[in-house]
Design an enzyme around this catalytic site. Structure first.
Site, short mmCIF file in Angstrom:
data_model
loop_
_atom_site.label_atom_id
_atom_site.label_comp_id
_atom_site.label_asym_id
_atom_site.label_seq_id
_atom_site.Cartn_x
_atom_site.Cartn_y
_atom_site.Cartn_z
N HIS A 1 104.21 54.52 27.97
CA HIS A 1 105.45 53.86 28.40
C HIS A 1 105.51 52.43 27.85
O HIS A 1 106.21 52.17 26.88
CB HIS A 1 105.51 53.90 29.92
N HIS B 1 113.00 58.34 19.45
CA HIS B 1 113.21 58.04 20.88
C HIS B 1 113.74 59.30 21.55
O HIS B 1 114.50 60.04 20.94
CB HIS B 1 114.22 56.89 21.03
N ASP C 1 110.32 49.11 20.12
CA ASP C 1 108.93 48.71 19.94
C ASP C 1 108.56 48.45 18.49
O ASP C 1 107.52 47.87 18.21
CB ASP C 1 108.00 49.80 20.50
N1 ACO Z 1 107.16 59.81 13.37
C1 ACO Z 1 107.24 60.98 12.65
N2 ACO Z 1 107.82 62.10 13.11
C2 ACO Z 1 108.34 62.05 14.34
C3 ACO Z 1 108.30 60.88 15.12
C4 ACO Z 1 107.67 59.74 14.59
N3 ACO Z 1 107.60 58.58 15.29
N4 ACO Z 1 108.90 61.12 16.30
C5 ACO Z 1 109.31 62.40 16.25
N5 ACO Z 1 108.97 62.96 15.06
C6 ACO Z 1 109.29 64.32 14.60
C7 ACO Z 1 108.42 65.34 15.28
O1 ACO Z 1 107.24 65.59 14.56
C8 ACO Z 1 109.34 66.52 15.31
O2 ACO Z 1 109.37 67.10 14.03
P1 ACO Z 1 109.45 68.72 13.85
O3 ACO Z 1 110.82 69.07 14.40
O4 ACO Z 1 109.26 68.96 12.42
O5 ACO Z 1 108.35 69.27 14.72
C9 ACO Z 1 110.73 65.91 15.54
O6 ACO Z 1 110.64 64.58 14.99
C10 ACO Z 1 111.11 65.82 17.01
O7 ACO Z 1 110.03 65.22 17.71
P2 ACO Z 1 109.86 65.27 19.29
O8 ACO Z 1 108.47 64.84 19.63
O9 ACO Z 1 110.33 66.59 19.81
O10 ACO Z 1 110.91 64.17 19.75
P3 ACO Z 1 110.97 63.49 21.17
O11 ACO Z 1 112.38 63.05 21.35
O12 ACO Z 1 110.38 64.33 22.20
O13 ACO Z 1 110.00 62.23 20.95
C11 ACO Z 1 109.05 60.10 21.02
C12 ACO Z 1 110.32 60.94 21.27
C13 ACO Z 1 107.94 60.54 21.97
C14 ACO Z 1 109.40 58.62 21.35
C15 ACO Z 1 108.61 60.26 19.56
O14 ACO Z 1 109.68 59.93 18.70
C16 ACO Z 1 107.37 59.44 19.22
O15 ACO Z 1 106.26 59.90 19.45
N6 ACO Z 1 107.58 58.20 18.67
C17 ACO Z 1 106.45 57.33 18.38
C18 ACO Z 1 105.99 56.60 19.64
C19 ACO Z 1 106.95 55.53 20.09
O16 ACO Z 1 107.47 54.76 19.30
N7 ACO Z 1 107.17 55.45 21.42
C20 ACO Z 1 108.03 54.42 22.01
C21 ACO Z 1 109.33 54.99 22.48
S1 ACO Z 1 110.40 53.70 23.06
C22 ACO Z 1 109.82 53.31 24.61
O17 ACO Z 1 109.21 54.10 25.29
C23 ACO Z 1 110.07 51.90 25.16
#
Ligand code: ACO
Length: 460
Positions: free
Chosen positions: A316, A355, A412
């Site tokens: 988070h 996100h 972030d």
């Molecule tokens: N880098 C590369 N690929 C990504 C990323 C990323 N940061 N985020 C998602 N993807 C890809 C996944 O691999 C997936 O690909 P696929 O369809 O080929 O399997 C697709 O995009 C969808 O990913 P999900 O994990 O289903 O997306 P979700 O909406 O659940 O994830 C999350 C959101 C957890 C924030 C994700 O984007 C992530 O892990 N980001 C990096 C961590 C981060 O920056 N967190 C901060 C969020 S902001 C906050 O909390 C204040």
């Protein structure tokens, strides 16, 4: 900085748009779980029409049910009537992580993830960052409207004059290990405020709610700065009431031997904008924690400590630390293409990208970017991580892999870089998030306490 009169117009216009307040239909709609045949008549008195219901057939029994839909939601308790026989407890919904469960009705914060829109009480975040300041925004979140001049002056006066903490708080903070994580210290000291203000347990008392609100917003920077100074072995610095909210925080963090600390106005403004951007973000993990703890009706300090606890977790509040570590690991702009290939092969993720809600550029990331240069100019530093971040963003946004998955920088991606530029060490990043989020937590707590549908959160 005060701008209340101008904004009040915007707020009023937005009330209808966002459905703020309690629509009449919501007040009289609680005739629950009526079967299809009965529901068909229930259309003339403002309750659901047939088109606003969900028809459910239980294939175990062949029975059909008509579940009311209001504002895109159905009530989980409406499913309880669905039973195989009289001894059956009734159907429940299962939603680990509450990914598709509305936990409350709230008019504080609005996000349109597809369009990349964030609004506090109907006002776009861009306008607030441009024309307002953090304390005015805190007032807006808590009271639902921007303050007029008298309200604003009184609010700033009250917050400014509650920034000191009891000396015993300082004494017990001194008891932490020399290398204690500042976020752990903040968590403990916010919870401890509860013991200093036992009368705040009366959450039904409006005055107690008000004074606790002021104390929490006023004392959070003091506790955060004490935790930081402790981790460096430096003496704690008392608040300076001549300074602005952000300026005083910089004073308590960074003052060394000077008689009077004078914050650089560029750093003060950048920090204030960061505070506005982090003030609220609807029903996330820590906010849900505040509401959940608050539903048991402890004093507000205890409920807010619940929020700090949620934010402490790396999933988070800790993502910007991961961004800085990732940028350090990439090491140079030359290594960006290889890093991106690795990401595309599924070996890692770009931290600070993507996100759950935003499927477009996170508006907060754009605003942070616009302040980075100014901060670097003020500190006279060059931050090589910024060049790597910009190269990474440029290449990713040119790449079909990322655009087809709607992956854009989130808040972030640049917040860690700007904190670094402000000389904030990484283990303080989450604390820097908790300080401004306090106004959002308090606003959400206050809304929940006043919610006529509030009840003890007790999931199955
Ligand atoms: N880098 C590369 N690929 C990504 C990323 C990323 N940061 N985020 C998602 N993807 C890809 C996944 O691999 C997936 O690909 P696929 O369809 O080929 O399997 C697709 O995009 C969808 O990913 P999900 O994990 O289903 O997306 P979700 O909406 O659940 O994830 C999350 C959101 C957890 C924030 C994700 O984007 C992530 O892990 N980001 C990096 C961590 C981060 O920056 N967190 C901060 C969020 S902001 C906050 O909390 C204040």
């Amino acid at each position: 900085m005060f701008s209340g009169q101008l904004y009040n117009v915007v707020v009023i216009e937005s009330l209808g748009k966002e459905g703020v307040g309690w629509p009449a239909v919501w007040g009289k709609r609680r005739e629950r779980g009526v079967r299809m045949t009965d529901r068909a008549q229930a259309t003339e008195d403002g309750r659901a029409t047939k088109a606003e219901t969900l028809a459910v057939t239980d294939n175990r029994t062949g029975e059909s049910y008509d579940i009311e839909i209001t504002e895109g939601t159905v009530r989980a308790m409406d499913f309880r009537q669905i039973k195989v026989d009289e001894d059956d407890f009734g159907l429940m919904t299962y939603d680990p992580g509450l990914s598709n469960t509305a936990h409350c009705r709230s008019s504080i914060c609005y996000i349109d993830g597809e369009q990349g829109i964030l609004e506090y009480r109907g006002i776009p975040i861009e306008q607030l960052c441009e024309r307002s300041n953090y304390l005015e925004v805190a007032y807006l979140l808590i009271y639902g409207h921007l303050p007029n001049e008298d309200e604003y002056n009184n609010w700033v006066y009250q917050v400014t004059h509650h920034t000191f903490v009891h000396e015993n708080i300082k004494n017990f903070m001194e008891g932490f290990r020399h290398d204690a994580d500042p976020m752990g210290m903040l968590l403990a000291s916010v919870g401890a405020l509860s013991t200093f203000y036992p009368e705040s347990k009366d959450v039904n008392d409006e005055w107690q709610r008000w004074v606790s609100t002021v104390r929490l917003i006023a004392k959070m920077p003091t506790l955060a700065a004490f935790a930081y100074r402790h981790s460096l072995g430096l003496p704690y610095i008392y608040p300076d009431n001549d300074l602005s909210y952000a300026g005083n925080f910089l004073n308590m963090l960074f003052k060394i031997a000077e008689t009077k600390y004078e914050p650089d106005p560029r750093l003060e403004r950048a920090l204030d904008v960061l505070f506005i951007l982090h003030a609220d973000h609807e029903q996330n993990c820590s906010t849900a924690a505040v509401r959940t703890v608050g539903s048991a009706l402890p004093d507000p300090y205890t409920s807010i400590a619940g929020g700090v606890a949620g934010l402490y977790g790396p999933l988070h509040g800790g993502a910007n630390i991961a961004v800085v570590r990732m940028l350090e690991r990439i090491g140079s702009t030359d290594n960006v293409p290889d890093f991106l290939e690795d990401v595309k092969e599924g070996n890692e993720r770009i931290m600070g990208f993507g996100h759950r809600v935003y499927k477009n550029y996170d508006p907060r990331a754009k605003i942070i970017q616009s302040h980075i240069e100014e901060v670097l100019e003020a500190t006279g530093k060059q931050n090589p991580l910024l060049d790597i971040a910009r190269e990474l963003e440029k290449r990713a946004l040119d790449d079909e892999y990322f655009t087809s998955r709607a992956l854009y920088p989130n808040v972030d991606f640049y917040s860690g870089v700007i904190y670094e530029a402000l000389n904030i060490p990484t283990d303080m990043f989450t604390v820097m998030f908790a300080v401004p989020r306090t106004s959002g937590w308090v606003a959400q707590w206050m809304e929940w306490i006043n919610d006529e549908e509030r009840k003890l959160v007790r999931p199955r």
